[in-house]
Motif scaffolding. Structure first.
Motif, PDB file in Angstrom:
ATOM      1  N   ALA A 201       0.833  -1.204   0.000  1.00 49.86           N
ATOM      2  CA  ALA A 201       0.000   0.000   0.000  1.00 49.86           C
ATOM      3  C   ALA A 201       0.871   1.259   0.000  1.00 49.86           C
ATOM      4  O   ALA A 201       0.628   2.210  -0.737  1.00 49.86           O
ATOM      5  CB  ALA A 201      -0.921  -0.003   1.223  1.00 49.86           C
TER       6      ALA A 201
ATOM      7  N   CYS B 233      -8.862  -1.585   6.252  1.00 48.01           N
ATOM      8  CA  CYS B 233      -9.056  -0.513   5.256  1.00 48.01           C
ATOM      9  C   CYS B 233      -8.442   0.796   5.732  1.00 48.01           C
ATOM     10  O   CYS B 233      -7.808   1.521   4.958  1.00 48.01           O
ATOM     11  CB  CYS B 233     -10.550  -0.312   4.973  1.00 48.01           C
ATOM     12  SG  CYS B 233     -11.287  -1.735   4.161  1.00 48.01           S
TER      13      CYS B 233
ATOM     14  N   THR C 183      -4.610   0.449   5.314  1.00 44.36           N
ATOM     15  CA  THR C 183      -4.077   0.574   3.946  1.00 44.36           C
ATOM     16  C   THR C 183      -4.291   1.997   3.426  1.00 44.36           C
ATOM     17  O   THR C 183      -3.441   2.536   2.730  1.00 44.36           O
ATOM     18  CB  THR C 183      -4.729  -0.439   2.981  1.00 44.36           C
ATOM     19  OG1 THR C 183      -6.156  -0.354   3.097  1.00 44.36           O
ATOM     20  CG2 THR C 183      -4.282  -1.844   3.270  1.00 44.36           C
ATOM     21  N   HIS C 184      -5.419   2.589   3.802  1.00 39.85           N
ATOM     22  CA  HIS C 184      -5.676   3.962   3.357  1.00 39.85           C
ATOM     23  C   HIS C 184      -4.618   4.905   3.925  1.00 39.85           C
ATOM     24  O   HIS C 184      -4.045   5.738   3.217  1.00 39.85           O
ATOM     25  CB  HIS C 184      -7.081   4.400   3.791  1.00 39.85           C
ATOM     26  CG  HIS C 184      -7.414   5.798   3.375  1.00 39.85           C
ATOM     27  ND1 HIS C 184      -7.499   6.181   2.045  1.00 39.85           N
ATOM     28  CD2 HIS C 184      -7.656   6.922   4.105  1.00 39.85           C
ATOM     29  CE1 HIS C 184      -7.793   7.472   1.974  1.00 39.85           C
ATOM     30  NE2 HIS C 184      -7.890   7.940   3.206  1.00 39.85           N
TER      31      HIS C 184
ATOM     32  N   ALA D   4      -2.609   3.526   0.101  1.00 40.00           N
ATOM     33  CA  ALA D   4      -3.235   2.754  -0.983  1.00 40.00           C
ATOM     34  C   ALA D   4      -4.110   3.668  -1.838  1.00 40.00           C
ATOM     35  O   ALA D   4      -4.820   4.531  -1.318  1.00 40.00           O
ATOM     36  CB  ALA D   4      -4.097   1.645  -0.390  1.00 40.00           C
TER      37      ALA D   4
ATOM     38  N   SER E 183      -9.119   1.677  -1.064  1.00 41.43           N
ATOM     39  CA  SER E 183      -9.449   0.697  -0.016  1.00 41.43           C
ATOM     40  C   SER E 183     -10.963   0.658   0.092  1.00 41.43           C
ATOM     41  O   SER E 183     -11.600   1.722   0.092  1.00 41.43           O
ATOM     42  CB  SER E 183      -8.866   1.103   1.335  1.00 41.43           C
ATOM     43  OG  SER E 183      -7.494   1.415   1.222  1.00 41.43           O
TER      44      SER E 183
ATOM     45  N   LEU F 153      -7.353  -2.521  -2.274  1.00 38.56           N
ATOM     46  CA  LEU F 153      -7.705  -3.619  -1.365  1.00 38.56           C
ATOM     47  C   LEU F 153      -9.189  -3.558  -1.093  1.00 38.56           C
ATOM     48  O   LEU F 153      -9.727  -2.487  -0.787  1.00 38.56           O
ATOM     49  CB  LEU F 153      -6.916  -3.508  -0.062  1.00 38.56           C
ATOM     50  CG  LEU F 153      -7.250  -4.555   1.020  1.00 38.56           C
ATOM     51  CD1 LEU F 153      -5.973  -5.012   1.735  1.00 38.56           C
ATOM     52  CD2 LEU F 153      -8.245  -4.022   2.063  1.00 38.56           C
ATOM     53  N   THR F 154      -9.831  -4.701  -1.263  1.00 32.83           N
ATOM     54  CA  THR F 154     -11.238  -4.785  -0.913  1.00 32.83           C
ATOM     55  C   THR F 154     -11.414  -5.849   0.169  1.00 32.83           C
ATOM     56  O   THR F 154     -10.989  -6.994  -0.010  1.00 32.83           O
ATOM     57  CB  THR F 154     -12.096  -5.140  -2.143  1.00 32.83           C
ATOM     58  OG1 THR F 154     -12.051  -4.037  -3.049  1.00 32.83           O
ATOM     59  CG2 THR F 154     -13.546  -5.394  -1.762  1.00 32.83           C
TER      60      THR F 154
END
Lengths: 423, 375
Positions: A105, A153, A156-157, A161, A164, A188-189
């Motif tokens: 990320a 999330c 990663t945010h 990233a 996310s 990323l989910t």
């Protein structure tokens, strides 16, 4: 063979969200016009990872929790931006491999990660993971997990990233997956599921939406406006041998037999560079040389010791026990080399006049080496050794210093003046 | 192979020769994580390799290398025991997936973090046992600067030929010591020519034909055939299997791979003297002391032979056969548990084998021939 999935009969328990993710991911890839061989699916250990055999894509099945790092390596190596690296990972894998997710990320690598978050380790018996919400029951926390789970999330945010998202693993999630798979950069989910074998049984009457809500998390999309990492092409490459300066023999041979030197002082006082200059200068007289350093792990404080061997013959073994010559320019150096100096039954000890002379069988030569300044004391001592023994031509040392560009960094004329008065 | 005619003396360390040797052989990527005493390799690689990436830890290092290798690159890293320990599960993965790469292991004093700036030869027992199932990957060990050049380049070509991770074993004293050296003595190195699968018959990622021991390679970027790489027990197609015949045959082939190819990478130095009944055996950093010990003994009229093993794993039979010809064999290595002797003879070391070991300091020439009383 244009369909991503080979079969719709997937190896999952009835009601498992992994089945939905696999089918809708395949649909999303197809909706994006990707052929199976445009896609590299990287999986690892966990129920999600048994999807490989059902795929017509390239498949890479790695170690537990390492699929994001493995996928990152593939992403680094892919020059065609139309190829798709799709990583499947579980909540357990995301826990053990959290660093890999953060790193991908942070670098915003061109890849998509689908986290199959069923809130426990399904394959190994329903244990608590780092993504298990507080209060959720597992086989290892049957009264409810006492710890809050990571918000993958948010992590990663925050790490950078490009994309996310968190979605519920129910109904048709194709559009949401298409959006994630379309991202250039790291996407990323996190897909929320309940494991039918453990989660449903241990948490009766709890609904997925209520569990998510009680954990304080929401579905949604979080974006960073960033460009995907692109490998810089045409990185400059230096030939490591060509860039080395060759040493010509431009001084007469003077050394008749092997000589070992230990040069000891304080870190940051130019011990290693003085030793290298001495070794290089000796090479100009046809000597074979070795030079190595020894210092504490913290390179800026404490002792610094250099070991130098000079020989008219090629050198194999370069270790030095008791040296022929010891050059000591500071208390740190003396403390480190004292034992060796005490072991000397012959040879010469060059030592700064401020230091107490240890008991030794070597001839002791005391001089004001530190008068050249702390950073040049060792160089002065090495030149003094050369001059007084005649073992290395002082002119070859001066020439080596000048050619190295270090002359301006030391009081060379002052040292020369002091040496010049020696006779 | 041509030698250049012009002498070119330089002051150089083994790290530089290893890095340049690997680059010339075709290594194109270096993944780095700092660790003493392997840092010079990282430094040089950042200047030399077409691709250099700083990994956040050693597990990531091996995973990134595996990913790059899957796309057809030839990655390299350098580490020491603490970092290598973290890599081992991933080395097993790369071994199982059959991904070419080279890991330079620079030995330092252990156990654990031990002493970062003190050399040692304590890791061959680990290397022998590092693959679950007892499989072996090739381990080549440098004993001088020429080896730093030739064995490093051979590690790269061997990794590509056998589709396997290869360990190049060295030690602190070899890669951090500068020596005067004539570069014109180095043989030229040609880059490895990789041939990817190009048949029209469907590709199987782990399919071997006839007497092939390593399957042909295709990168995961190919548009022609499906590529499946798998770290779990798998069949010829790379599909996970519990333990069916085809999958177990693949696991067995992996065990045979290095051993059956050993002739193509058996390297040792044998300096036999007519009439000698004593043989000195030493590898790695201690080989330099052994060479001096033998030279000095001979100068005093003693007849002594020298064997320097360079291929450590799998262990060539040659070593035992050579040792068998001598009344007395002295095996010298910088550890305190005779790891090489154990590798050759197991726990039943014959009575005519003498071992010389050390911890925390280099073995000297006189220690090697102490009992001979001749140096």
């Amino acid at each position: 063979m244009n369909s991503i999935l080979k079969t719709t009969e997937l190896p999952y328990c009835k009601g498992c969200g992994h089945d939905l993710i696999a089918k809708k991911s395949a649909q999303a890839l197809e909706n994006l016009g990707l052929s199976p061989l445009d896609v590299i699916v990287v999986t690892d250990i966990g129920c999600h990872g048994i999807i490989d055999k059902c795929l017509n894509t390239h498949t890479v099945h790695g170690l537990h929790g390492r699929s994001v790092a493995l996928g990152a390596g593939i992403s680094f190596g892919i020059e065609n931006p139309d190829k798709k690296v799709l990583v499947f990972i579980g909540d357990g894998g995301s826990t053990i491999g959290l660093q890999h997710i953060m790193e991908a990320a942070r670098l915003n690598l061109n890849m998509t990660v689908v986290v199959h978050n069923n809130m426990l380790y399904g394959m190994t018996g329903g244990q608590t993971s780092g993504l298990t919400p507080r209060g959720f029951c597992t086989t290892t926390s049957f009264e409810g997990n006492p710890f809050a789970g990571y918000d993958i999330c948010e992590l990663t945010h925050t790490a950078g990233a490009a994309y996310s998202s968190r979605i519920m693993g129910v109904g048709d999630i194709t559009d949401e997956l298409v959006e994630a798979f379309s991202v250039k950069g790291f996407a990323l989910t996190e897909v929320m599921e309940i494991c039918p074998s453990y989660g449903v049984k241990l948490n009766p009457r709890r609904k997925l939406s209520e569990i998510l809500e009680s954990s304080g998390k929401k579905t949604g999309v979080w974006k960073n406006e960033r460009k995907a990492f692109v490998l810089e092409q045409g990185k400059k490459s230096y030939d490591l041998l060509e860039e080395l300066k060759g040493v010509e023999k431009d001084f007469p041979e003077v050394l008749a037999s092997d000589l070992s030197l230990v040069i000891s002082g304080s870190a940051g006082e130019g011990i290693q560079s003085a030793a290298t200059l001495l070794a290089s200068a000796a090479m100009r007289s046809g000597c074979h040389v070795t030079q190595k350093g020894s210092y504490p792990v913290t390179v800026g404080v404490g002792f610094s010791t250099a070991e130098v061997n000079l020989s008219p013959e090629p050198i194999n073994f370069h270790g030095i026990g008791v040296p022929d010559i010891a050059i000591i320019t500071s208390a740190d150096g003396l403390a480190h080399s004292k034992k060796r100096i005490e072991g000397m039954k012959k040879g010469k000890l060059f030592i700064d006049e401020s230091l107490e002379t240890p008991s030794t069988g070597a001839e002791v030569i005391k001089r004001d080496f530190r008068s050249a300044g702390a950073r040049s004391a060792c160089m002065y001592a090495v030149i003094y050794f050369a001059k007084s023994t005649g073992i290395v031509d002082t002119e070859s040392i001066y020439k080596t210093i000048e050619e190295s560009g270090l002359a301006e960094k030391m009081p060379l004329s002052k040292i020369k003046e002091k040496i010049g008065s020696l006779n | 192979m041509q030698k250049s005619s012009n002498e070119r003396k330089v002051l150089i360390d083994g790290s530089r020769l290893i890095t340049e040797g690997m680059a010339r052989a075709g290594a194109d990527s270096f993944i780095g994580y700092p660790i003493t005493p392997a840092n010079l390799l990282y430094l040089y690689a950042s200047r030399r390799m077409p691709l250099m990436l700083p990994a956040p830890d050693e597990i990531t290092t091996l995973q990134w290398m595996s990913g790059l290798s899957a796309t057809g690159r030839l990655p390299v890293t350098a580490t020491s025991f603490p970092g290598f320990a973290l890599m081992i599960e991933s080395v097993n993965m790369a071994f199982m997936m059959e991904l070419p790469m080279v890991i330079v292991v620079v030995q330092r004093l252990g156990p654990a973090t031990g002493t970062a700036t003190c050399g040692a030869q304590g890791d061959i027992a680990l290397l022998r046992g590092m693959i679950s199932g007892g499989h072996q990957l090739p381990v080549l060990c440098t004993s001088d600067f020429n080896d730093c050049w030739e064995l490093s380049s051979r590690s790269v070509s061997l990794a590509a030929e056998l589709r396997t991770p290869v360990v190049l074993l060295t030690s602190k004293e070899e890669v951090m010591t500068q020596k005067s050296f004539d570069l014109s003595l180095l043989e030229s190195i040609s880059p490895v020519k990789r041939e990817f699968y190009n048949s029209n018959m469907p590709y199987q990622s782990y399919g071997v034909e006839g007497d092939e021991i390593a399957p042909p390679f295709l990168p995961v970027t190919t548009d022609k055939w499906q590529v499946r790489l798998n770290a779990s027990t798998h069949d010829r197609n790379g599909i996970l299997q519990h333990s069916n015949d085809e999958a177990i045959a693949n696991t067995v082939r992996l065990d045979r791979k290095a051993a059956e190819s050993l002739d193509s990478f058996t390297y040792y130095e044998l300096d036999e003297q007519d009439g000698a009944d004593t043989l000195v055996v030493s590898y790695g950093i201690t080989a330099s002391a052994a060479r001096d010990a033998v030279r000095k003994a001979r100068s005093k009229g003693r007849k002594v032979s020298l064997l320097v093993p360079k291929t450590i794993l799998p262990l060539p039979d040659d070593y035992r056969m050579i040792m068998g010809k001598y009344q007395k064999v002295i095996i010298a290595e910088e550890n305190i548990n005779a790891q090489f002797a154990d590798l050759v003879f197991g726990s039943a070391i014959p009575a005519n084998i003498v071992t010389a070991g050390s911890a925390g300091k280099m073995i000297t020439p006189s220690e090697i021939l102490k009992e001979e009383d001749c140096v």
